[in-house]
Design a protein around this motif. Structure first.
Motif, short mmCIF file in Angstrom:
data_model
loop_
_atom_site.label_atom_id
_atom_site.label_comp_id
_atom_site.label_asym_id
_atom_site.label_seq_id
_atom_site.Cartn_x
_atom_site.Cartn_y
_atom_site.Cartn_z
N THR A 1 47.38 31.26 40.33
CA THR A 1 47.24 31.37 41.69
C THR A 1 47.10 32.50 42.05
O THR A 1 46.28 33.09 42.58
CB THR A 1 47.44 29.78 42.41
OG1 THR A 1 48.29 30.00 42.09
CG2 THR A 1 46.62 29.07 41.90
N ASN A 2 48.79 32.93 41.23
CA ASN A 2 48.32 34.31 42.13
C ASN A 2 47.88 35.35 41.66
O ASN A 2 47.58 36.45 41.62
CB ASN A 2 50.26 34.30 41.71
CG ASN A 2 50.59 35.65 42.83
OD1 ASN A 2 50.17 35.75 43.22
ND2 ASN A 2 51.14 36.50 42.07
N TYR B 1 44.55 35.56 42.37
CA TYR B 1 43.97 36.21 43.62
C TYR B 1 44.36 37.60 43.67
O TYR B 1 43.47 37.90 43.80
CB TYR B 1 44.94 35.93 44.65
CG TYR B 1 45.04 36.12 45.97
CD1 TYR B 1 43.96 36.08 47.03
CD2 TYR B 1 45.85 37.70 45.94
CE1 TYR B 1 44.07 36.83 48.06
CE2 TYR B 1 45.86 38.46 47.60
CZ TYR B 1 44.49 38.33 48.27
OH TYR B 1 44.85 38.83 49.08
N ASN B 2 45.12 38.42 43.00
CA ASN B 2 45.54 39.46 42.58
C ASN B 2 43.75 40.27 41.72
O ASN B 2 43.36 40.98 42.30
CB ASN B 2 46.36 39.95 41.73
CG ASN B 2 47.88 39.60 42.99
OD1 ASN B 2 47.51 39.84 43.78
ND2 ASN B 2 49.09 39.07 42.16
N MET C 1 41.95 33.57 49.79
CA MET C 1 41.90 32.19 49.24
C MET C 1 42.68 31.13 49.31
O MET C 1 43.24 31.12 49.26
CB MET C 1 41.99 32.67 47.59
CG MET C 1 41.05 33.56 47.80
SD MET C 1 40.72 34.46 45.75
CE MET C 1 40.38 35.91 45.78
#
Length: 94
Positions: free
Chosen positions: A61-62, A65-66, A87
């Motif tokens: 998920t990181n 997001y990035n 998010m």
């Protein structure tokens, strides 16, 4: 004489929806309760993008997001007058 360009919020949210759905690991957009048929992207009064995601099991998920934040900033730059991106991952899908 300098001109200005104004982009409607509905155009911004449609473009963000398209950008996010094309990121690997994102299954669908959802609402706050996790209902994927009501997927949405919203712009708050303080001009922040709020996105609710359903991610594939095991997705980073990181990284999602990035990648989404980079793509949104690259696509709009300062044109959309967006001050932040929030998010929420509300579920895991297959």
């Amino acid at each position: 004489m300098m001109g200005s360009v104004t982009i409607a919020d509905s155009v911004i949210t449609d473009a963000v929806r398209h950008i996010v759905l094309n990121i690997e690991g994102v299954v669908a957009l959802t609402d706050k309760a996790g209902r994927w048929r009501r997927g949405r992207v919203a712009i708050t009064r303080d001009r922040k993008l709020v996105i609710y995601l359903l991610c594939r099991y095991g997705a980073n998920t990181n990284c999602i997001y990035n990648k989404a934040a980079d793509e949104i900033r690259r696509f709009f730059g300062d044109t959309g007058n967006i001050h932040g991106i929030v998010m929420y991952v509300v579920g895991i899908g297959d």
